[in-house]
Design an enzyme around this catalytic site. Structure first.
Site, PDB file in Angstrom:
ATOM      1  N   GLU A 174       0.801  -1.219   0.000  1.00 11.20           N
ATOM      2  CA  GLU A 174       0.000   0.000   0.000  1.00 11.20           C
ATOM      3  C   GLU A 174       0.842   1.282   0.000  1.00 11.20           C
ATOM      4  OE1 GLU A 174      -3.995  -1.789   2.182  1.00 11.20           O
ATOM      5  OE2 GLU A 174      -2.886  -0.169   3.157  1.00 11.20           O
ATOM      6  N   GLU A 378      -5.054  -8.606   1.026  1.00 12.30           N
ATOM      7  CA  GLU A 378      -5.702  -8.235   2.283  1.00 12.30           C
ATOM      8  C   GLU A 378      -7.189  -8.062   2.034  1.00 12.30           C
ATOM      9  OE1 GLU A 378      -4.322  -4.865   4.525  1.00 12.30           O
ATOM     10  OE2 GLU A 378      -2.210  -5.387   4.235  1.00 12.30           O
TER      11      GLU A 378
END
Length: 479
Positions: A174, A378
């Site tokens: 991320e 995720e």
């Protein structure tokens, strides 16, 4: 079997080679921040700064995973995990972000990887999940081009130590959060509020990814997969101005990373939208070629959607983008976009529950980047848990997972090359600015005693892994 309109499907079969696993991150679970030569990270500094993290919580102890490695590995085996996505703490390997390797730090991850392999669990190693060595931040962090080169050196050291056993390497987790929340909004470490700094960090993170992959390929001896994990935004509209708002946020949140990484160029509209913020002079000749590296799998993190429209400049600006607001903006050049409140239900993070968004995202990526394998790296949900007679009946979390696994399966039925799914998170943990107030784990952690308790969601997941068939939700499907 007909699909449920609310994604509460059951009986869906997953392929034999679909990789079921769970994910964690080093600073969120390891603790032991001063043991065995580890240096301080930006999150040590940030969490120890009064007012930055809920309740003054820090990752000093977290889940004490560093000292409970073997028993935690046994829990993974008990669940039947086929893969474990973990991150490596850069300041354990290089306490100041450069120089010789700290062998005690490398030994911990060597034991972790050996323990996974011995238990038949495939190691997926992330090099960077936000714990930048503080010494590098002291000289500019991700706003400093040199950090990209230091990252490549760190990748080489780690790859040489573990490159015979790690199955998949992920360069970054991320980078949107690292850049825009860390250097733009200030809600994450290092807590800087500057649009120009955020965009410089975007580029230097992209460059770090591009420089690291050749180092990993050179060091590895077991032909591992190479990947990066992005939290790509699913952006929806609200009114007639939304087309422009969607384009702007898509450029900042998504194409700022997929453009250089997967196409070899920053999108022209991103450069135009941010021209009043930066001239992008930090992009040098050869950078885009370096960033544009072939990857074996694109990691996709997904939790919720956002809904946007252009702000009229008069009414109070809605800012329901899913992140805390401490004064800065994670949207440089597009503060004229507002994020409107979306209908519920919501998780404990205040994020809307939208499994259709995951299906939409996976299909869109497959269409944008044909032939690029994907993996959900995720997905999960925070809900308040209660222990009743030694058991956690986390109905909402289990229902969330059912619906999102169903969404992933539907995407696969539509032709998406989805290789696996890593549930976030294996354990309750330090949830960044929210401290220990939000629980994402399928395994509960009592932070006072460090006792682990399998939640019902973990039992449900174990059944899914064992049968490769989606068990039903504890919530009945809609008619």
């Amino acid at each position: 079997m007909p699909s449920s309109p609310d994604y509460r499907d059951s009986g869906l079969e997953f392929p034999a080679d679909f990789l079921f696993g769970a994910a964690t991150a080093s600073y969120q679970i390891e603790g032991a921040v001063r043991e065995d030569g580890r240096g301080p990270s930006i999150w040590d500094t940030f969490s120890h700064t009064p007012g930055k993290v809920w309740n003054g919580d820090t990752g000093d102890v977290a889940d004490d995973h560093y000292n409970r490695l073997d028993s935690d590995l046994d829990l993974m085996q008990q669940l039947g995990l086929e893969a474990y996505r973990f991150s490596i703490a850069w300041p354990r390997i290089q306490p100041t972000g450069s120089g010789a390797a700290n062998l005690r730090g490398l030994d911990f991850y060597s034991r972790l990887v050996d323990g996974l392999v011995a238990r038949g669990i495939r190691p997926i190693a992330t090099l960077y999940h936000w714990d930048l060595p503080q010494a590098l931040e002291d000289v500019g962090g991700w706003t400093n081009r040199d950090t990209s080169y230091r990252f490549a050196e760190y990748a080489a050291i780690t790859g040489e130590a573990l490159g015979d056993r790690v199955e998949t390497w992920t360069t970054l987790n991320e980078p949107w959060c690292s850049a825009y929340l860390g250097y733009g909004s200030g809600v994450h470490a290092p807590g800087i509020m500057s649009g120009r700094a955020a965009l410089a960090a975007v580029h230097h993170l992209n460059l770090a990814h591009g420089l690291a992959i050749p180092e990993l390929r050179r060091a590895a001896t077991n032909d591992p997969g190479m990947s990066v994990t992005l939290n790509l935004h699913v952006i929806r509209g609200d009114d007639s101005t939304s087309e422009e708002a969607i384009r702007r946020i898509d450029a900042l949140a998504n194409r700022a990373f997929t453009g250089p990484m997967l196409r070899g160029a920053y999108p022209a509209d991103l450069l135009e939208d941010t021209a009043t913020v930066t001239d992008w002079s930090f992009v040098r000749a050869g950078d885009l070629e370096a960033i544009h590296q072939p990857i074996d799998v694109l990691g996709v993190n997904y939790y919720s959607t956002v809904t946007v429209k252009m702000w009229d400049g008069k009414s109070p600006r809605a800012n329901a983008d899913g992140h805390q607001n401490v004064g800065g903006s994670p949207w440089p050049g597009s503060q004229n976009v507002e994020f409107v409140q979306q209908p519920g239900p919501y998780t404990d993070m205040g994020w809307n529950i939208a499994p259709d968004g995951l299906e939409e995202l996976l299909v869109s990526l497959s269409e944008q980047f044909p032939g690029q394998p994907l993996m959900v790296t995720e997905n999960g949900a925070a809900f308040p848990d209660e222990v009743v007679d030694g058991r956690v009946y986390d109905v909402e979390r289990t229902d969330y997972l059912v619906r999102h696994f169903a969404a992933a399966h539907r995407a696969m039925q539509r032709g998406v090359d989805l290789r696996g799914y890593q549930v976030w998170s294996l354990f309750d943990n330090f949830e960044w600015g929210y401290g220990y107030s939000k629980r994402f784990g399928i395994i509960r952690v009592d932070y006072e005693t460090q006792e682990r308790t399998l939640k019902d969601s973990a039992r449900w997941y174990s059944e899914l892994i064992g049968t490769r068939t989606l068990p039903p939700s504890p919530v009945p499907p809609a008619d």
